[in-house]
Design a protein around this motif. Structure first.
Motif, PDB file in Angstrom:
ATOM      1  N   CYS A 197      92.704 -30.039 -65.070  1.00  0.00           N
ATOM      2  CA  CYS A 197      92.943 -30.230 -63.646  1.00  0.00           C
ATOM      3  C   CYS A 197      91.840 -29.498 -62.887  1.00  0.00           C
ATOM      4  O   CYS A 197      91.027 -28.788 -63.481  1.00  0.00           O
ATOM      5  N   ILE A 198      91.810 -29.664 -61.574  1.00  0.00           N
ATOM      6  CA  ILE A 198      90.744 -29.081 -60.773  1.00  0.00           C
ATOM      7  C   ILE A 198      90.659 -27.563 -60.976  1.00  0.00           C
ATOM      8  O   ILE A 198      89.574 -27.003 -61.123  1.00  0.00           O
ATOM      9  N   GLY A 199      91.810 -26.900 -60.992  1.00  0.00           N
ATOM     10  CA  GLY A 199      91.813 -25.455 -61.165  1.00  0.00           C
ATOM     11  C   GLY A 199      91.210 -25.023 -62.493  1.00  0.00           C
ATOM     12  O   GLY A 199      90.482 -24.026 -62.561  1.00  0.00           O
TER      13      GLY A 199
ATOM     14  N   ASP B 249      89.112 -31.953 -51.958  1.00  0.00           N
ATOM     15  CA  ASP B 249      90.510 -32.354 -51.727  1.00  0.00           C
ATOM     16  C   ASP B 249      90.789 -33.814 -52.095  1.00  0.00           C
ATOM     17  O   ASP B 249      91.750 -34.404 -51.601  1.00  0.00           O
ATOM     18  N   PHE B 250      89.966 -34.410 -52.981  1.00  0.00           N
ATOM     19  CA  PHE B 250      90.114 -35.851 -53.236  1.00  0.00           C
ATOM     20  C   PHE B 250      91.421 -36.212 -53.936  1.00  0.00           C
ATOM     21  O   PHE B 250      91.916 -37.332 -53.781  1.00  0.00           O
ATOM     22  N   THR B 251      92.001 -35.285 -54.700  1.00  0.00           N
ATOM     23  CA  THR B 251      93.258 -35.640 -55.371  1.00  0.00           C
ATOM     24  C   THR B 251      94.360 -35.916 -54.356  1.00  0.00           C
ATOM     25  O   THR B 251      95.212 -36.782 -54.568  1.00  0.00           O
ATOM     26  N   GLU B 252      94.315 -35.183 -53.232  1.00  0.00           N
ATOM     27  CA  GLU B 252      95.336 -35.356 -52.209  1.00  0.00           C
ATOM     28  C   GLU B 252      94.956 -36.448 -51.204  1.00  0.00           C
ATOM     29  O   GLU B 252      95.752 -37.350 -50.925  1.00  0.00           O
ATOM     30  N   ASP B 253      93.726 -36.357 -50.670  1.00  0.00           N
ATOM     31  CA  ASP B 253      93.331 -37.244 -49.582  1.00  0.00           C
ATOM     32  C   ASP B 253      92.818 -38.597 -50.064  1.00  0.00           C
ATOM     33  O   ASP B 253      92.928 -39.597 -49.353  1.00  0.00           O
ATOM     34  N   GLY B 254      92.233 -38.612 -51.263  1.00  0.00           N
ATOM     35  CA  GLY B 254      91.673 -39.857 -51.773  1.00  0.00           C
ATOM     36  C   GLY B 254      92.593 -40.593 -52.722  1.00  0.00           C
ATOM     37  O   GLY B 254      92.622 -41.830 -52.720  1.00  0.00           O
TER      38      GLY B 254
ATOM     39  N   MET C  78      97.309 -32.935 -62.429  1.00  0.00           N
ATOM     40  CA  MET C  78      96.084 -32.910 -61.638  1.00  0.00           C
ATOM     41  C   MET C  78      96.397 -32.999 -60.143  1.00  0.00           C
ATOM     42  O   MET C  78      95.804 -32.289 -59.325  1.00  0.00           O
ATOM     43  N   ILE C  79      97.342 -33.859 -59.791  1.00  0.00           N
ATOM     44  CA  ILE C  79      97.718 -34.005 -58.379  1.00  0.00           C
ATOM     45  C   ILE C  79      98.357 -32.716 -57.863  1.00  0.00           C
ATOM     46  O   ILE C  79      98.007 -32.209 -56.788  1.00  0.00           O
ATOM     47  N   GLU C  80      99.292 -32.164 -58.640  1.00  0.00           N
ATOM     48  CA  GLU C  80     100.010 -30.964 -58.193  1.00  0.00           C
ATOM     49  C   GLU C  80      99.085 -29.754 -58.119  1.00  0.00           C
ATOM     50  O   GLU C  80      99.120 -28.978 -57.154  1.00  0.00           O
ATOM     51  N   ASP C  81      98.216 -29.590 -59.128  1.00  0.00           N
ATOM     52  CA  ASP C  81      97.270 -28.477 -59.109  1.00  0.00           C
ATOM     53  C   ASP C  81      96.279 -28.637 -57.962  1.00  0.00           C
ATOM     54  O   ASP C  81      95.889 -27.645 -57.324  1.00  0.00           O
ATOM     55  N   GLY C  82      95.880 -29.875 -57.682  1.00  0.00           N
ATOM     56  CA  GLY C  82      94.938 -30.118 -56.597  1.00  0.00           C
ATOM     57  C   GLY C  82      95.430 -29.552 -55.276  1.00  0.00           C
ATOM     58  O   GLY C  82      94.632 -29.082 -54.453  1.00  0.00           O
ATOM     59  N   ARG C  83      96.754 -29.576 -55.078  1.00  0.00           N
ATOM     60  CA  ARG C  83      97.316 -29.057 -53.827  1.00  0.00           C
ATOM     61  C   ARG C  83      97.134 -27.547 -53.700  1.00  0.00           C
ATOM     62  O   ARG C  83      97.159 -27.010 -52.594  1.00  0.00           O
ATOM     63  N   ALA C  84      96.935 -26.869 -54.818  1.00  0.00           N
ATOM     64  CA  ALA C  84      96.700 -25.423 -54.786  1.00  0.00           C
ATOM     65  C   ALA C  84      95.212 -25.094 -54.621  1.00  0.00           C
ATOM     66  O   ALA C  84      94.859 -23.926 -54.444  1.00  0.00           O
ATOM     67  N   GLN C  85      94.363 -26.132 -54.663  1.00  0.00           N
ATOM     68  CA  GLN C  85      92.923 -25.916 -54.611  1.00  0.00           C
ATOM     69  C   GLN C  85      92.282 -26.465 -53.334  1.00  0.00           C
ATOM     70  O   GLN C  85      91.063 -26.474 -53.207  1.00  0.00           O
ATOM     71  N   LEU C  86      93.070 -26.915 -52.396  1.00  0.00           N
ATOM     72  CA  LEU C  86      92.536 -27.568 -51.197  1.00  0.00           C
ATOM     73  C   LEU C  86      91.645 -26.611 -50.399  1.00  0.00           C
ATOM     74  O   LEU C  86      91.963 -25.438 -50.248  1.00  0.00           O
ATOM     75  N   VAL C  87      90.531 -27.138 -49.884  1.00  0.00           N
ATOM     76  CA  VAL C  87      89.586 -26.293 -49.146  1.00  0.00           C
ATOM     77  C   VAL C  87      89.408 -26.722 -47.690  1.00  0.00           C
ATOM     78  O   VAL C  87      88.736 -26.031 -46.919  1.00  0.00           O
ATOM     79  N   LEU C  88      89.992 -27.862 -47.308  1.00  0.00           N
ATOM     80  CA  LEU C  88      89.808 -28.371 -45.954  1.00  0.00           C
ATOM     81  C   LEU C  88      90.994 -28.068 -45.043  1.00  0.00           C
ATOM     82  O   LEU C  88      91.048 -28.551 -43.912  1.00  0.00           O
TER      83      LEU C  88
END
Length: 247
Positions: free
Chosen positions: A73-75, A127-132, A167-177
């Motif tokens: 995942c992103i993290g 933030d592509f996992t969330e926004d894209g 990947m989706i759930e971890d992405g929410r903990a890595q958002l930068v925007l």
């Protein structure tokens, strides 16, 4: 053959390192790409000619590193990059982040700014996992994710992307925007107007959101997501040179 480095998390990371003067350059690849891609190899050749230190590597689950893609995942991939940066480079580095690597470079900049001399992003995808992805999933895809833990998205680059619920759930903990993003070093953002994977609006949003004294965005009319034409590769080189000079 690449050299191998074991991270504190026990993941074996494949890498190629070029010795040279600093600040060194570290290439951060995109989702499901590896360090043998056109941009990474081209920059390595440029660094060798310029006498500049350079590092390219594969995230875990990518290329020749250990693990499988669906485990990561992103993290995890950001942690791989931070471990590699800490162990295999000396002093502040210029991070060159392509697509997902742009997101990873921003996570590094937030976590260890003292090790960053500057950023060059190429079609950065923060933030592509969330926004894209999540934002564009249909109800059926969201149901499949809940049921199976994975959704396969078509790719222009080969096999479909298996996007896991982790990947989706971890992405929410890595958002930068969603929170302040201070980049206190030279930043050069490169974006093609014909990119069908990362829309130009993402680059504009990042430019507006980030704060810093030396942040510039260059739009290349007609360039696609690969950003690998001779002109685009030259622009990447020149951008790294400008960051090194200003830093």
């Amino acid at each position: 053959m690449p050299d191998m480095f074991e991270t504190p998390m026990g993941r074996r990371i494949a890498y190629h390192r070029t010795k040279g003067r600093g600040p060194g350059v570290v290439f951060l690849g995109g989702l499901m790409s590896d360090m043998t891609g056109t941009k990474a190899v081209h920059l390595e050749d440029w660094a060798q000619r310029a006498g500049r230190a350079f590092l390219r590597f594969d995230y875990s689950g990518h290329g020749q590193s250990s693990g499988t893609f669906t485990e990561g995942c992103i993290g995890d991939w950001a942690a791989d990059a931070m471990a590699v940066l800490g162990a295999l480079t000396e002093g502040p580095q210029i991070l060159v982040g392509s697509s997902m690597g742009g997101w990873v470079s921003l996570l590094i900049a937030r976590a260890m700014p003292e090790r960053v001399a500057g950023l060059v992003t190429i079609a950065a995808a923060p933030d592509f996992t969330e926004d894209g992805m999540w934002a564009s999933f249909t109800d059926d895809q969201k149901a499949a994710m809940e049921r199976d833990g994975v959704v396969h998205l078509p790719s222009d680059y080969g096999e479909p992307y298996p996007i896991t619920s982790r990947m989706i759930e971890d992405g929410r903990a890595q958002l930068v925007l969603r929170s302040p993003l201070y980049l206190p070093f030279p930043v050069r953002m490169l974006q093609g107007t014909a990119d069908e994977d990362v829309d130009m609006s993402v680059a504009l949003r990042l430019l507006e959101h980030a704060t810093g004294d030396d942040i510039r965005l260059t739009l290349v009319k007609g360039a696609d997501h690969r950003f690998s034409t001779p002109d685009c590769l030259t622009l990447i080189e020149k951008s790294v040179e400008k960051v090194a000079h200003r830093g």
